[in-house]
Design an enzyme around this catalytic site. Sequence first.
Site, short mmCIF file in Angstrom:
data_model
loop_
_atom_site.label_atom_id
_atom_site.label_comp_id
_atom_site.label_asym_id
_atom_site.label_seq_id
_atom_site.Cartn_x
_atom_site.Cartn_y
_atom_site.Cartn_z
CG HIS A 179 -0.33 7.93 6.46
ND1 HIS A 179 -0.17 9.10 7.17
CD2 HIS A 179 0.73 7.15 6.79
CE1 HIS A 179 0.92 9.02 7.90
NE2 HIS A 179 1.50 7.86 7.68
CG HIS A 209 4.14 10.36 10.96
ND1 HIS A 209 3.56 9.45 11.79
CD2 HIS A 209 4.16 9.76 9.76
CE1 HIS A 209 3.27 8.34 11.13
NE2 HIS A 209 3.63 8.51 9.90
CD GLU A 218 2.00 5.03 10.32
OE1 GLU A 218 1.97 5.81 11.29
OE2 GLU A 218 2.40 5.37 9.19
CG HIS A 235 5.65 9.05 5.64
ND1 HIS A 235 6.15 7.76 5.60
CD2 HIS A 235 4.61 9.01 6.50
CE1 HIS A 235 5.44 6.98 6.40
NE2 HIS A 235 4.50 7.72 6.96
#
Length: 320
Positions: free
Chosen positions: A108, A211, A89, A110
């Site tokens: 980023h 996500h 990603e 989760h």
Amino acid sequence: MSAGYFPKREKVGLEDLFKGLVTASHILHHNGIVDAYGHISVRSPDNPATFWMPCNIPPALISTPDDLIEYNVEDATPVEKNVKPGYLERCIHSEIYKRFPAVNSVVHSHSSDVLPYCISGVPLKPTIHLAGFLGSSVPVWDISSHYPSGSKHDLLVRDTTLGASLSASFKPATSAGFLYSKMRSALPSQIGGTAEPDHEPEHAVVLMQSHGFTTAAHGIEEAVFQAIYTKEAAKAQTTALAIRNAHFGRTVEGNVDVEHGGKIKSAKVKAEGDLKYLTDRQARDTSEAMQATISRPWGLWCREVEINPLYKNECPSGED
Ligand SMILES: [Zn+2]
């Protein structure tokens, strides 16, 4: 360590940057922002057209400069040939750097504390003074309508098309916008004094449907701060919603049909008020105030991972 990597230093050596990127990866793991998944990157101090990011290993286990890869902002390809495999990603990062020249670090995550706001339709809002950077709204980007034809619908930001779509949801700031005004007042000489509104994202955080979330910042410390306090804000909001509903319950207003057995003819559920969120003014002012204090938690977070034997930072120290 409190001197900062971006943007407080006039010059940042690569050695120092590597050490900071490894430490930041460990801090994010220690605070539950990343587990085996999730990542942080930083734009190259010497070349804004490239950025550095760990290779495809869990952030907690990154330890040496050999674990870091330099990528081109243009297409997220490695600058060098024959490098270790990278994260799938990484286009999340490259497309944010491409669209927003003032952004120097991206996280980023989760995080399971934030995920409910990526699923439920309940908007994530700034509830606490440490999360004023969330601004007046936090967008939720839904990948489902952006897949290029023929691509997998696996929710992963696998290519530049999907990365560009996510990046667009951060929206360019306007001259009167929240983040630009915050940045302009707090960091007048940053990025060479060439700050332009559209170099800044309007939003510091974007949620990703089913996500996780991504946050964009001017430097490593700020990105880590925003990631950690996005999670803390989500936890506070979730708990506040739960105890509010448990305490106040919900009352039902309506009409009872006495002649026909007392059935309820019409009714509506009335909630006892909403949570108190920060006002736009409070969000902006607290964000400015807390930005000036980031070196304090950063110093603590660095020490926490330094003394934890799970984390090994074997990057040599640069000149300080
Ligand atoms: Zn992800």
